[in-house]
Design an enzyme around this catalytic site. Structure first.
Site, PDB file in Angstrom:
ATOM      1  N   TYR A 205       5.056   2.866  -7.657  1.00  0.00           N
ATOM      2  CA  TYR A 205       4.503   2.400  -6.387  1.00  0.00           C
ATOM      3  C   TYR A 205       4.601   3.488  -5.317  1.00  0.00           C
ATOM      4  O   TYR A 205       3.619   3.809  -4.635  1.00  0.00           O
ATOM      5  CB  TYR A 205       5.252   1.143  -5.935  1.00  0.00           C
ATOM      6  CG  TYR A 205       4.823   0.614  -4.590  1.00  0.00           C
ATOM      7  CD1 TYR A 205       3.676  -0.164  -4.458  1.00  0.00           C
ATOM      8  CD2 TYR A 205       5.573   0.887  -3.447  1.00  0.00           C
ATOM      9  CE1 TYR A 205       3.289  -0.648  -3.215  1.00  0.00           C
ATOM     10  CE2 TYR A 205       5.191   0.409  -2.200  1.00  0.00           C
ATOM     11  CZ  TYR A 205       4.048  -0.363  -2.085  1.00  0.00           C
ATOM     12  OH  TYR A 205       3.665  -0.839  -0.860  1.00  0.00           O
TER      13      TYR A 205
ATOM     14  N   SER B 221       2.333   3.158   3.094  1.00  0.00           N
ATOM     15  CA  SER B 221       3.634   2.479   3.107  1.00  0.00           C
ATOM     16  C   SER B 221       4.691   3.449   3.593  1.00  0.00           C
ATOM     17  O   SER B 221       4.553   4.675   3.453  1.00  0.00           O
ATOM     18  CB  SER B 221       3.987   1.996   1.697  1.00  0.00           C
ATOM     19  OG  SER B 221       5.324   1.569   1.624  1.00  0.00           O
TER      20      SER B 221
END
Length: 687
Positions: free
Chosen positions: A577, A564
């Site tokens: 996350y 990501s």
């Protein structure tokens, strides 16, 4: 209303589909059927006789009108006047093109002459196991008379072609009482005045031969004997769980060996027919004789590689023996080629086995794609049935090795191979995609399958994974498996499923994930552990198990992490996350450095804001992030696009395209790279 000229075609297709749907009648893509009828010549307006015959490479069970070759019968039969003899027989296939009616339909096969020259309105040429058992029995001619009397006539072995058509036509003329013939070493041919009569004659020959073989087999059993001889101590099938675990461990090694000359996809079979053959004393001698029917050995090679160790042999011992046997097999195949090749023969296509038999475990078959690998295995099962039948009634005696070579390296077969479409970029590659039932994972699985890969769709939701696999084309393209990537057991099962379904694994996409949007003070240890278990631990487990299979294969491979932009960018309320994404990003670097010596490339992709179709966003992450940024959830994708340099929303398909770019044929020297797929987030630029 059906026009008269279409009725023979419709009857032919219906008959072909019925015959081809039952494997007792013929093998996949094996045999051919025909019908004769009349039509009006659009040029002269005169009535002409036509032959409709199944074209080259088609399958009877799924035959449609587009799969028929259409020829003018007068012109085809006129070829008898210019036939130059068996030494120049190959020229006749090209001559069929001058006999085509209109556009001609499918390409005529080598058996077209048989159908056109035999004086019967309907003709079937089939490859039933029972018929080939008679055809390969040492005293097949006498047994054919015993089985059928004068209703079915023996035809000595002759390579398929124009002369064989002439032979069968003459046999029918000389034997008006006959309904068909047994072709030595090959199969059967039947004929009839109507389509129904032809089909009934074909079935009569097949079922009569089946009963004849069954009676002889029963007589042997009553005497305590088996066509394949006695069961060998220590060679019986292992219990199912143990057998399949051993198969999964061996499959990548065997696939790597079978791919020495060219990458192959694998298939595994452990049916009772196979396991019984592998347990019997005649396994070695019969396997060495090889298959006989041309349809069989063109797909299975002339003979298999047979492991000569008992079922109880440890995996390490089997692997060591496989490497020895493979080297010997390649030398033996090269010698076979040298014995029979002449200056005009095509180059040797590869010396690796297409069939590998492991007693107690099963059969591994290989091909350029999953369907070809599966069909090769099915053909060897046909060959086992043929050998068992021949040994029950006599002694198995296949055609001579020199004849097998003439067909395997036939110029016409080489031309057929050259006509095959160019393989897709990822053909022969086996991909395992986690979290593949939705979003980025589904888009990636779809793209990889479209580019030619076989795909294991792994997801926590097994039902959805199986549905995606079915969408992609079913078991010849993709399978669905349940995989909780936090579980070592589940991950091992998923990699084993890839090995059993396709022979191993070449390409892994670590995509499974979830997201919790919380600030530091709101994040619990449970939140932290869950994020790290699924993504950091999960991708580690998947990479480790896949790397073991890749190293065993010795064919290199690709591991791609869907990380990501958050692995670089410090966004708000995202501690768990983003931290685990940073963990994944560094796994890319670490594994690229460690696995490079095995030819395994490891790369990462950093997407951002992939909202549409995302299981993560639909599961609550979207609502949480929308709240953080103060926008309606339905406008979150638009919001993400607005903050990028390109002002475009990122879709799952864009990430899938990056996966293909990294694993396709163009970036083969690239490893350790992170590719942004975020429409341009300056704060996430790699430094």
């Amino acid at each position: 209303m059906t026009t008269p000229d279409q009725r023979p075609v419709e009857e032919l297709i219906a008959r072909s589909n019925r015959l081809g749907s039952d494997p007792r009648n013929t093998n996949y893509a094996g045999g051919n059927t025909s019908a004769k009828g009349t039509d009006t010549d659009p040029v002269t307006g005169q009535e002409i006789e036509l032959l409709w015959v199944k074209g080259s490479g088609g399958d009877l069970g799924t035959l449609r009108q587009t799969g028929l070759a259409v020829l003018r019968l007068d012109r085809m039969r006129a070829l008898t006047g210019v036939y130059p003899g068996v030494e120049r027989e190959d020229e006749m296939v090209a001559a069929f093109d001058y006999c085509l009616h209109g556009k001609g339909g499918a390409a005529p096969s080598i058996d077209t002459a048989m159908h056109g020259l035999v004086d019967a309105p309907h003709v079937d040429h089939l490859h039933p196991d029972s018929g080939i058992a008679l055809a390969t029995a040492a005293d097949g001619e006498a047994l054919t008379r015993e089985c059928f009397g004068d209703r079915v006539v023996w035809v000595p072995w002759r390579r398929p072609g124009f002369q064989l058509g002439l032979d069968i036509a003459e046999i029918k003329r000389a034997n008006p009482q006959a309904i068909g013939c047994v072709l030595g070493g090959h199969g059967i041919t039947a004929w009839g005045a109507t389509s129904e009569e032809c089909e009934q004659n074909s079935l009569d020959i097949i079922r009569t031969a089946e009963r004849f073989i069954e009676e002889r087999t029963a007589a042997l059993a009553a005497d305590g004997r088996h066509p394949f001889g006695a069961a060998r101590d220590g060679f019986a099938a292992l219990p199912e769980d143990e057998r399949r675990a051993k198969a999964a461990a061996l499959a990548p090694v065997i696939r790597g060996l079978a791919s020495t000359d060219a990458p192959q996809v694998g298939h595994f079979t452990d049916s009772d027919v196979v396991l019984d053959f592998l347990a019997r004393e005649k396994l070695g001698p019969l396997a060495e004789l090889g298959t006989s029917c041309p349809d069989h050995f063109l797909r299975t090679k002339v003979k298999p590689l047979v492991v000569d160790l008992p079922a109880s042999a440890p995996v390490s011992d089997v692997v060591a023996r496989l490497r020895e046997l493979h080297e010997a097999y390649r030398a033996d195949y090269a010698a076979y080629y040298e014995r029979h090749a002449d200056p005009d023969s095509p180059a040797m296509r590869g010396a690796d086995p297409a069939i590998v038999l492991v007693p107690g475990v099963g059969m591994f078959s290989f091909g350029r794609n999953k369907q070809t690998a599966r069909v090769a295995g099915e053909f060897y099962v046909n060959a086992i049935n043929v050998m068992r039948g021949a040994e029950a009634i006599s002694t198995y005696a296949p055609i001579e090795e020199s004849e097998k070579f003439r067909i395997e390296y036939w110029a016409l077969e080489e031309a057929k191979l050259q006509r095959m479409p160019k393989p897709k970029p990822l053909a022969t590659r086996v991909a395992l995609v986690t979290g593949a039932a939705s979003g980025i994972g589904k888009a990636t699985a779809t793209r990889l399958a479209a580019e030619g890969a076989c795909v294991v769709v792994a997801d926590l939701n097994e039902e959805q994974a199986s549905a995606v696999a079915e969408e992609l084309g079913g078991p010849d393209v993709a399978i669905g498996v349940r995989a909780d990537v936090t579980s070592e057991h589940d991950v091992k099962v998923a990699v084993a499923a890839a090995a059993l379904a396709f022979g191993g694994v070449d390409l892994v996409v670590n995509n499974a994930g979830l997201s919790l949007s919380k600030s530091l003070l709101e994040t619990t240890t449970k939140d932290w552990d869950l994020q790290h278990d699924v993504m950091a631990r999960g991708s580690f487990l998947v990479s480790r198990e896949a790397a073991r299979a890749m190293i065993a294969q010795g064919m290199g491979g690709d591991i791609v992490y869907i990380s990501s932009k958050n692995s670089i960018f410090a966004g708000p309320n995202n501690i768990a996350y983003s931290a685990t994404k940073a963990d994944q990003a560094h796994q890319v670097r670490l594994l690229a450095a460690e696995l490079g010596e095995h030819g395994i490339r490891v790369n990462g992709i950093n997407p951002d804001g992939v909202v549409r179709g995302s299981g993560i966003f639909a599961g609550g992450w979207g609502a949480q992030r929308a709240k953080v940024y103060g926008v309606p959830e339905e406008e979150l994708g638009k919001y993400y696009a607005g903050r990028t340099l390109l002002k475009k929303e990122v879709l799952p398909e864009h990430v899938a395209a990056a996966v293909f770019a990294l694993t396709g044929p163009d970036l083969v020297q690239t490893t350790g790279l992170h590719v942004p797929v975020d429409s341009g987030v300056a704060a996430a630029f790699l430094r």
